[in-house]
Scaffold this motif. Structure first.
Motif, PDB file in Angstrom:
ATOM      1  N   THR A 114      37.319  44.680  47.198  1.00 26.35           N
ATOM      2  CA  THR A 114      38.176  43.889  48.083  1.00 26.35           C
ATOM      3  C   THR A 114      37.868  42.391  48.040  1.00 26.35           C
ATOM      4  O   THR A 114      38.634  41.602  48.579  1.00 26.35           O
ATOM      5  CB  THR A 114      38.032  44.379  49.537  1.00 26.35           C
ATOM      6  OG1 THR A 114      36.646  44.305  49.904  1.00 26.35           O
ATOM      7  CG2 THR A 114      38.529  45.807  49.666  1.00 26.35           C
ATOM      8  N   LEU A 115      36.776  41.991  47.434  1.00 26.44           N
ATOM      9  CA  LEU A 115      36.438  40.574  47.360  1.00 26.44           C
ATOM     10  C   LEU A 115      37.444  39.817  46.496  1.00 26.44           C
ATOM     11  O   LEU A 115      37.963  40.346  45.516  1.00 26.44           O
ATOM     12  CB  LEU A 115      35.045  40.364  46.780  1.00 26.44           C
ATOM     13  CG  LEU A 115      33.865  40.715  47.667  1.00 26.44           C
ATOM     14  CD1 LEU A 115      32.561  40.422  46.935  1.00 26.44           C
ATOM     15  CD2 LEU A 115      33.902  39.920  48.952  1.00 26.44           C
ATOM     16  N   GLU A 116      37.681  38.576  46.841  1.00 23.73           N
ATOM     17  CA  GLU A 116      38.624  37.742  46.102  1.00 23.73           C
ATOM     18  C   GLU A 116      38.179  37.572  44.644  1.00 23.73           C
ATOM     19  O   GLU A 116      39.001  37.598  43.731  1.00 23.73           O
ATOM     20  CB  GLU A 116      38.742  36.375  46.784  1.00 23.73           C
ATOM     21  CG  GLU A 116      39.785  35.465  46.180  1.00 23.73           C
ATOM     22  CD  GLU A 116      39.888  34.149  46.921  1.00 23.73           C
ATOM     23  OE1 GLU A 116      40.187  33.152  46.250  1.00 23.73           O
ATOM     24  OE2 GLU A 116      39.663  34.115  48.138  1.00 23.73           O
ATOM     25  N   ASP A 117      36.880  37.415  44.420  1.00 24.51           N
ATOM     26  CA  ASP A 117      36.367  37.259  43.048  1.00 24.51           C
ATOM     27  C   ASP A 117      36.661  38.497  42.207  1.00 24.51           C
ATOM     28  O   ASP A 117      36.985  38.392  41.024  1.00 24.51           O
ATOM     29  CB  ASP A 117      34.857  37.002  43.055  1.00 24.51           C
ATOM     30  CG  ASP A 117      34.508  35.602  43.489  1.00 24.51           C
ATOM     31  OD1 ASP A 117      35.426  34.745  43.524  1.00 24.51           O
ATOM     32  OD2 ASP A 117      33.327  35.366  43.803  1.00 24.51           O
ATOM     33  N   THR A 123      42.519  40.774  37.653  1.00 22.90           N
ATOM     34  CA  THR A 123      43.726  40.122  37.147  1.00 22.90           C
ATOM     35  C   THR A 123      43.475  39.538  35.759  1.00 22.90           C
ATOM     36  O   THR A 123      44.293  39.672  34.853  1.00 22.90           O
ATOM     37  CB  THR A 123      44.195  39.021  38.114  1.00 22.90           C
ATOM     38  OG1 THR A 123      44.432  39.624  39.387  1.00 22.90           O
ATOM     39  CG2 THR A 123      45.452  38.341  37.620  1.00 22.90           C
ATOM     40  N   PHE A 124      42.324  38.898  35.588  1.00 20.39           N
ATOM     41  CA  PHE A 124      41.961  38.328  34.290  1.00 20.39           C
ATOM     42  C   PHE A 124      41.867  39.435  33.237  1.00 20.39           C
ATOM     43  O   PHE A 124      42.402  39.310  32.135  1.00 20.39           O
ATOM     44  CB  PHE A 124      40.628  37.586  34.390  1.00 20.39           C
ATOM     45  CG  PHE A 124      40.093  37.134  33.067  1.00 20.39           C
ATOM     46  CD1 PHE A 124      40.567  35.970  32.478  1.00 20.39           C
ATOM     47  CD2 PHE A 124      39.137  37.876  32.398  1.00 20.39           C
ATOM     48  CE1 PHE A 124      40.084  35.554  31.250  1.00 20.39           C
ATOM     49  CE2 PHE A 124      38.644  37.464  31.176  1.00 20.39           C
ATOM     50  CZ  PHE A 124      39.122  36.302  30.596  1.00 20.39           C
ATOM     51  N   THR A 125      41.204  40.528  33.577  1.00 18.35           N
ATOM     52  CA  THR A 125      41.042  41.636  32.641  1.00 18.35           C
ATOM     53  C   THR A 125      42.392  42.201  32.241  1.00 18.35           C
ATOM     54  O   THR A 125      42.660  42.445  31.067  1.00 18.35           O
ATOM     55  CB  THR A 125      40.175  42.743  33.272  1.00 18.35           C
ATOM     56  OG1 THR A 125      38.905  42.189  33.595  1.00 18.35           O
ATOM     57  CG2 THR A 125      40.008  43.921  32.335  1.00 18.35           C
TER      58      THR A 125
END
Length: 184
Positions: A114-117, A123-125
């Motif tokens: 759930t963390l933003e990071d 999303t990057f992956t």
């Protein structure tokens, strides 16, 4: 003939930490932290009359062995560096690996999904691979493992930006399946 380099590590830790890092591939503070974690493991305690060397010596020998490759990583050369026998280098390597694997949950901390990071990482992956990998990549940092020599098949394709032959790796694991295990 053997001459231990281990005595230099104390000096390096206090006065030249970059040399400590070069020898053991960890900063002195990280070495001490990991040493504290593994020192109480039963594998380092013997009930026989033959006592083991200090855990710090075993751990330093393991790190030197694991952190080098090529001719420097031969057990004979590590034994020369540490001033111990070749059998001790092999035993230290095995014993420290057992303790590190037993401490897996202490050393590996997967942040909550759930963390933003973590969302940015997913999303990057997804943008660089495919939707199916979105929640499955644990590490995609492009870390490399140096190779001893140029591979015989497709050798030039293993030549990296650091002017050496290496393999890149990433760990693939279904992250969402482990959240309850690590953060319950």
């Amino acid at each position: 003939m053997q001459s231990s380099q281990l005595s230099l590590l104390d000096h390096f830790a206090d006065h030249c930490p970059h040399l400590f890092l070069r020898c053991l591939c960890v900063w002195p503070e990280n070495f001490d932290c990991i040493l504290d974690q593994i020192s109480s493991h039963l594998i380092f305690h013997s009930s026989s009359a033959n006592h083991q060397l200090l855990v710090a010596i075993q751990f330093a020998t393991f790190l030197f062995h694991a952190g080098h490759y090529g001719n420097v990583a031969l057990p004979e050369d590590v034994a020369q560096w540490a001033g111990v026998s070749v059998g001790s280098v092999i035993n230290f390597t095995n014993w420290v690996m057992v303790t590190i694997l037993d401490e897996h949950d202490t050393f590996v901390n997967i942040p909550p999904h759930t963390l933003e990071d973590m969302e940015r990482a997913c999303t990057f992956t997804e943008s660089w691979t495919c939707l199916a990998w979105r929640n499955r990549v644990f590490a995609a940092d492009g870390s490399s493992i140096p190779l001893f020599e140029k591979p015989h098949i497709f050798g030039e394709s293993f030549y990296d930006r650091k002017s050496r032959y290496s393999l890149n790796y990433q760990v693939y694991t279904p992250m969402h399946a482990k959240w309850n295990t690590y953060h319950s």
